[in-house]
Design an enzyme around this catalytic site. Sequence first.
Site, PDB file in Angstrom:
ATOM      1  N   GLU A 198     -46.457  20.013  89.470  1.00 44.05           N
ATOM      2  CA  GLU A 198     -45.916  21.008  90.416  1.00 44.05           C
ATOM      3  C   GLU A 198     -45.462  20.367  91.730  1.00 44.05           C
ATOM      4  O   GLU A 198     -45.777  20.840  92.822  1.00 44.05           O
ATOM      5  CB  GLU A 198     -46.942  22.124  90.640  1.00 44.05           C
ATOM      6  CG  GLU A 198     -47.201  22.901  89.352  1.00 44.05           C
ATOM      7  CD  GLU A 198     -48.262  23.984  89.450  1.00 44.05           C
ATOM      8  OE1 GLU A 198     -48.922  24.089  90.514  1.00 44.05           O
ATOM      9  OE2 GLU A 198     -48.440  24.717  88.464  1.00 44.05           O
ATOM     10  N   GLU A 316     -47.690  24.083  81.226  1.00 48.41           N
ATOM     11  CA  GLU A 316     -48.819  24.845  81.775  1.00 48.41           C
ATOM     12  C   GLU A 316     -48.393  26.283  81.972  1.00 48.41           C
ATOM     13  O   GLU A 316     -47.347  26.551  82.562  1.00 48.41           O
ATOM     14  CB  GLU A 316     -49.308  24.261  83.103  1.00 48.41           C
ATOM     15  CG  GLU A 316     -50.559  24.962  83.637  1.00 48.41           C
ATOM     16  CD  GLU A 316     -51.054  24.369  84.942  1.00 48.41           C
ATOM     17  OE1 GLU A 316     -51.201  23.124  85.012  1.00 48.41           O
ATOM     18  OE2 GLU A 316     -51.301  25.146  85.892  1.00 48.41           O
TER      19      GLU A 316
END
Length: 520
Positions: A198, A316
Amino acid sequence: MNFKSITFFVVFLSCLLVSKAEKVEVVVEGATSIAQTDEDFICVTLDWWPTNKCDYDQCPWGQAGLFNLDLKNKILEKAVKAFNPLRIRVGGSLQDQVVYNVRNNVENCQPFQKQDKDFLFGFSIGCLDMKRWDELNEFFNQTRAKVTFGLNALIGRKESEIEKTLWVGDWYSHNARDLMSYTISKGYKIDSYELGNELCGSGVSAKIEAKQYAKDMATLKNLVKEMYPNPKTQPKVLGPGGFYDKKWFDTFLDASGHDVIDGVTHHIYNLGPGNNPDVVHRVQDPFFLTQIAQTFKDVSNAIDKFAPWSGAWVSESGGAYNSGGQLVSYTFAFGFWYLDQLGMTSIYNHKVYCRQALTGGNYALLNTTTFIPNPDYYGALLWHKVMGSKVLSVTHKGSPYLRVYSHCAKKEPGISFVFINLSKNTSFEIDLFHDLNLNGGSPSFEFKGHKEREEYHLTPKDGNILSSAVLLNGTPLELSDSLEIPDLKPKLVDGLKSISIAAHSIAFVTIRDFNAPACS
């Protein structure tokens, strides 16, 4: 007839009386497949979060983090083994703060410590010693898991003095090299390496510019080629492992170079924060669920344009961020969202879908304390059992609350379906049509099977979708006295009959004599 059977029959009969049935014609285009997943499409994450990771006045991670997880637990071991193999991603928010103590040069090598400031996510640097790495790999080997390892992408960089949260400088690959060298020397198998978590687009707590990230991906690719010179056993290289941002992803893929990235990874948390009271409504809302399809389509299109040698992965996805939806993510209801996600991503040519998490947080497939499977564990296991890699086009003109996805069967012959009924009050009677006309037009013929169908109907205990107990064809799915995962056995149904889908239920159906040319 025993007491449990009588009770189920009474409940089932009462459900039929209060719900209305709707006839639906489902059309399958069996001439060609529209997409293809990896054979091991189902994936789960083991995360780094420590016990004191807390959100909304609760700390749902317990001892589930990679530093604390009881790798000798027999339920955990058997739950992973049941997939044979299960793809496991080692990673998460704290992976970019992990150093690997291969050379024993880190004094006081300790797991993450809570910090008030100066560290991402409120935790210190965490140190992975090789004893724990050995233990993890023993577990992976014992359970025959297929491992994706998330590397620290911030090591060697520093935060920009000009722009807050932007990290600058080249990735320092030496620590990753040491870990790979040790891993190879021990004979541990790694299926793929993913760089960073991220850090793309605007990032979460930190970010890296797209062209810099592309440069670092090339560094990782060269490192993997050097350390694993045999192309047949060479791990795949994945990235960037974050939220899709069109401008950032396009720049990143365009700059990354030919054959550098094997899997373009992105994350999905489309249900909002874990304390959002609307989560339970959103997982039952077909119009809300469909909105995320555009993201899957955009990622797939970007890959087609800039990196056609690669493939899309969801590396994810936990639905609701900050450890999952309270009171929802571990219940039957969450399966509506999860299995619909699996269906949509497969349509848009995603190779792998990685659920957050195997255990830990509210969204875990296994209870964080007991490791007893939550309802979504069985949904994932059934998908892995019956849904093959070739994806078929399937449509209907009935209620939007009936979601339908179809693949070639995992084991030939035939095709498999997953039916998701989001409606509380309406059941569906399904008739199938087989469209072999490649140029469109009306379906060629109504399909009537002459062999018995294999049906797996999942329903919540007592009809309560917020229950964490699930029934398969009316029988509760529970561990045996010896803690074995229950066998998922289908009921056999006359192929000439319509397929019945009860209200608020999920059904997997395999039809062996549905001869789709795409599956031959």
